[in-house]
Design a protein around this motif. Structure first.
Motif, PDB file in Angstrom:
ATOM      1  N   GLN A   1      89.306  16.548  94.588  1.00 47.68           N
ATOM      2  CA  GLN A   1      90.438  17.088  95.350  1.00 47.68           C
ATOM      3  C   GLN A   1      90.011  17.601  96.729  1.00 47.68           C
ATOM      4  OE1 GLN A   1      91.809  20.168  92.548  1.00 47.68           O
ATOM      5  NE2 GLN A   1      91.146  21.740  94.008  1.00 47.68           N
ATOM      6  N   HIS A   2      88.750  17.336  97.105  1.00 51.24           N
ATOM      7  CA  HIS A   2      88.201  17.622  98.436  1.00 51.24           C
ATOM      8  C   HIS A   2      88.101  19.117  98.744  1.00 51.24           C
ATOM      9  CE1 HIS A   2      88.552  13.344  99.048  1.00 51.24           C
ATOM     10  NE2 HIS A   2      89.860  13.392  98.838  1.00 51.24           N
ATOM     11  N   THR A   3      88.042  19.936  97.713  1.00 50.32           N
ATOM     12  CA  THR A   3      87.790  21.361  97.914  1.00 50.32           C
ATOM     13  C   THR A   3      86.319  21.592  98.254  1.00 50.32           C
ATOM     14  OG1 THR A   3      89.567  21.961  96.398  1.00 50.32           O
ATOM     15  CG2 THR A   3      87.899  23.637  96.816  1.00 50.32           C
ATOM     16  N   ILE A   4      85.437  20.788  97.669  1.00 51.75           N
ATOM     17  CA  ILE A   4      84.020  20.813  98.018  1.00 51.75           C
ATOM     18  C   ILE A   4      83.594  19.407  98.394  1.00 51.75           C
ATOM     19  CG2 ILE A   4      83.539  22.785  96.531  1.00 51.75           C
ATOM     20  CD1 ILE A   4      82.286  20.909  94.492  1.00 51.75           C
ATOM     21  N   ASP A   5      82.487  19.311  99.125  1.00 57.93           N
ATOM     22  CA  ASP A   5      81.944  18.011  99.494  1.00 57.93           C
ATOM     23  C   ASP A   5      80.435  18.140  99.674  1.00 57.93           C
ATOM     24  OD1 ASP A   5      81.570  19.210 102.003  1.00 57.93           O
ATOM     25  OD2 ASP A   5      83.315  18.251 102.891  1.00 57.93           O
ATOM     26  N   GLU A   6      79.827  17.153 100.277  1.00 62.85           N
ATOM     27  CA  GLU A   6      78.361  17.148 100.405  1.00 62.85           C
ATOM     28  C   GLU A   6      77.844  18.277 101.289  1.00 62.85           C
ATOM     29  OE1 GLU A   6      80.088  14.332 103.485  1.00 62.85           O
ATOM     30  OE2 GLU A   6      80.338  14.685 101.321  1.00 62.85           O
TER      31      GLU A   6
ATOM     32  N   GLY B   1      96.878  35.164  94.465  1.00 64.45           N
ATOM     33  CA  GLY B   1      97.442  34.201  95.394  1.00 64.45           C
ATOM     34  C   GLY B   1      97.870  34.759  96.732  1.00 64.45           C
ATOM     35  N   HIS B   2      97.791  36.079  96.917  1.00 62.26           N
ATOM     36  CA  HIS B   2      98.159  36.707  98.180  1.00 62.26           C
ATOM     37  C   HIS B   2      96.898  36.997  98.998  1.00 62.26           C
ATOM     38  CE1 HIS B   2     102.498  37.755  97.342  1.00 62.26           C
ATOM     39  NE2 HIS B   2     102.067  37.352  96.165  1.00 62.26           N
ATOM     40  N   ALA B   3      96.984  36.788 100.310  1.00 64.39           N
ATOM     41  CA  ALA B   3      95.860  37.052 101.196  1.00 64.39           C
ATOM     42  C   ALA B   3      95.940  38.475 101.742  1.00 64.39           C
ATOM     43  CB  ALA B   3      95.846  36.054 102.345  1.00 64.39           C
ATOM     44  N   TYR B   4      94.788  39.145 101.833  1.00 65.55           N
ATOM     45  CA  TYR B   4      94.713  40.526 102.300  1.00 65.55           C
ATOM     46  C   TYR B   4      93.617  40.642 103.356  1.00 65.55           C
ATOM     47  CZ  TYR B   4      97.340  41.433  98.014  1.00 65.55           C
ATOM     48  OH  TYR B   4      98.292  41.416  97.027  1.00 65.55           O
TER      49      TYR B   4
ATOM     50  N   PHE C   1      93.006  25.428  90.144  1.00 66.41           N
ATOM     51  CA  PHE C   1      92.670  24.158  90.796  1.00 66.41           C
ATOM     52  C   PHE C   1      93.665  23.852  91.918  1.00 66.41           C
ATOM     53  CE2 PHE C   1      90.196  22.731  86.932  1.00 66.41           C
ATOM     54  CZ  PHE C   1      89.012  22.460  87.600  1.00 66.41           C
ATOM     55  N   GLU C   2      94.956  24.061  91.634  1.00 65.54           N
ATOM     56  CA  GLU C   2      95.991  23.764  92.616  1.00 65.54           C
ATOM     57  C   GLU C   2      95.837  24.641  93.862  1.00 65.54           C
ATOM     58  OE1 GLU C   2      99.082  21.640  94.187  1.00 65.54           O
ATOM     59  OE2 GLU C   2      98.073  21.259  92.267  1.00 65.54           O
ATOM     60  N   ALA C   3      95.594  25.942  93.649  1.00 69.21           N
ATOM     61  CA  ALA C   3      95.444  26.862  94.778  1.00 69.21           C
ATOM     62  C   ALA C   3      94.244  26.495  95.646  1.00 69.21           C
ATOM     63  CB  ALA C   3      95.309  28.291  94.271  1.00 69.21           C
ATOM     64  N   LEU C   4      93.193  25.958  95.012  1.00 66.91           N
ATOM     65  CA  LEU C   4      91.969  25.628  95.746  1.00 66.91           C
ATOM     66  C   LEU C   4      92.104  24.361  96.592  1.00 66.91           C
ATOM     67  CD1 LEU C   4      89.304  26.525  93.035  1.00 66.91           C
ATOM     68  CD2 LEU C   4      89.579  27.639  95.260  1.00 66.91           C
ATOM     69  N   LYS C   5      93.186  23.604  96.388  1.00 64.53           N
ATOM     70  CA  LYS C   5      93.358  22.361  97.134  1.00 64.53           C
ATOM     71  C   LYS C   5      93.491  22.596  98.636  1.00 64.53           C
ATOM     72  CE  LYS C   5      95.356  19.385  93.554  1.00 64.53           C
ATOM     73  NZ  LYS C   5      96.569  18.651  93.105  1.00 64.53           N
ATOM     74  N   LYS C   6      93.946  23.766  99.030  1.00 62.58           N
ATOM     75  CA  LYS C   6      94.164  24.007 100.464  1.00 62.58           C
ATOM     76  C   LYS C   6      92.922  24.559 101.169  1.00 62.58           C
ATOM     77  CE  LYS C   6      96.317  28.605 100.022  1.00 62.58           C
ATOM     78  NZ  LYS C   6      97.509  29.393 100.329  1.00 62.58           N
ATOM     79  N   TYR C   7      91.806  24.643 100.452  1.00 61.58           N
ATOM     80  CA  TYR C   7      90.575  25.180 101.036  1.00 61.58           C
ATOM     81  C   TYR C   7      89.472  24.140 101.056  1.00 61.58           C
ATOM     82  CZ  TYR C   7      92.748  29.741 100.187  1.00 61.58           C
ATOM     83  OH  TYR C   7      93.596  30.823 100.174  1.00 61.58           O
TER      84      TYR C   7
END
Length: 291
Positions: free
Chosen positions: A242-247, A144-147, A196-202
């Motif tokens: 959850q709009h993490t991916i789309d067309e 969960g940490h960005a590097y 799944f929750e973490a991926l919601k912001k991407y």
């Protein structure tokens, strides 16, 4: 070498499995090409790879050497993804760049370093020396940490799969230099709620997903450990909702084993005929993503 290239797309046994005489393995031996799969590895660019595994030597010959490789994002400690012999192979190079090969590991995966430090049978007991001589280096990452690694922003997320140290695997969010987001989701079963929750912001532009067990039908809709065709589709549908991916997202399937008896062509046909709006590609060894 080309950036964003699949150096290997199989699970632990490879295809054809060297000891197996099943239909799929016979088919791979006869047809070659996309039906032959080496153990999983994905090269982001000259400096960074996801995993450095059991087929690294031949992959370097076929798709591009490791002369300028500096960073290895390790998904987990299973030997098909993390081949410790490669540490000493780098040591044996007489003309190498004067910087260490950096291994990045999450959570308890990093604890394997202490095992290597104390185990004389591993690399002739020379791991400490390799670290002291700046041949290799190890770094612990937190989920969960960005590097900032080289010119990329990398965030490990927790996978539903356990390695040799009983660690959760690491699935990686990678922000590419052009701002696009790549997600490397293997090895993992059905995603954990926190993932799944973490991926919601991407919003994922390039989505690399495992599909280890192909057309297996006896694993349930939300299996642990690895995905198959049906559980892949369910994960994709949830990420769409959850709009993490789309067309506009391009999906690539990899880490495919031989047990389901579906050829590369079979899997292509299956994923060409879904109700999902995304472009779904069955990856093959040597395939590159056009960035």
């Amino acid at each position: 070498m080309k950036d964003l290239t699949f150096y290997g797309t199989s699970a632990a046994e490879g295809i054809p499995s060297p000891f197996c005489d099943c239909y799929l393995c016979r088919n791979a031996r006869e047809k070659g090409g996309k039906e032959v799969r080496k153990r999983s590895m994905f090269r982001i660019n000259e400096e960074i790879t996801l995993d450095l595994g059991a087929d690294s030597f031949v992959q370097a010959i076929m798709y591009g050497d490791f002369i300028n490789l500096e960073h290895v994002l390790v998904t987990h400690t299973h030997e098909d993804h993390f081949a410790y012999m490669m540490m000493n192979v780098r040591n044996m190079a007489t003309h190498r760049i004067d910087r260490p090969l950096n291994y990045y590991m999450t959570d308890k995966a990093y604890d394997i370093l202490e095992f290597y430090r104390k185990s004389k049978p591993i690399l002739k007991g020379c791991v400490n020396e390799l670290i002291e001589r700046n041949i290799i280096a190890f770094h612990r990452l937190e989920f969960g940490h960005a590097y900032k690694i080289s010119n990329l922003e990398v965030t490990p997320l927790k996978g539903n799969h356990y390695g040799n140290m009983q660690e959760n695997s690491a699935n990686y969010i990678v922000k590419l230099p052009n701002g696009k987001i790549l997600f490397y989701g293997l090895d993992t079963g059905y995603y954990l709620d926190e993932t799944f929750e973490a991926l919601k912001k991407y919003h994922i532009d390039y989505y690399i997903s495992e599909c280890t067990f192909g057309t297996a039908k006896d694993r349930g809709l939300k299996p642990d450990g690895h995905l198959d065709v049906d559980s892949c589709k369910l994960v994709f549908k949830n990420l769409l909702e959850q709009h993490t991916i789309d067309e506009d997202t391009k999906i690539y399937l990899t880490h495919i084993n031989h047990c389901h008896l579906s050829t590369h062509e079979d899997l292509v046909e299956i994923f060409d005929n879904t109700d999902l709006p995304c472009e779904i590609n069955v990856a093959y060894d040597g395939m590159s993503i056009e960035d």
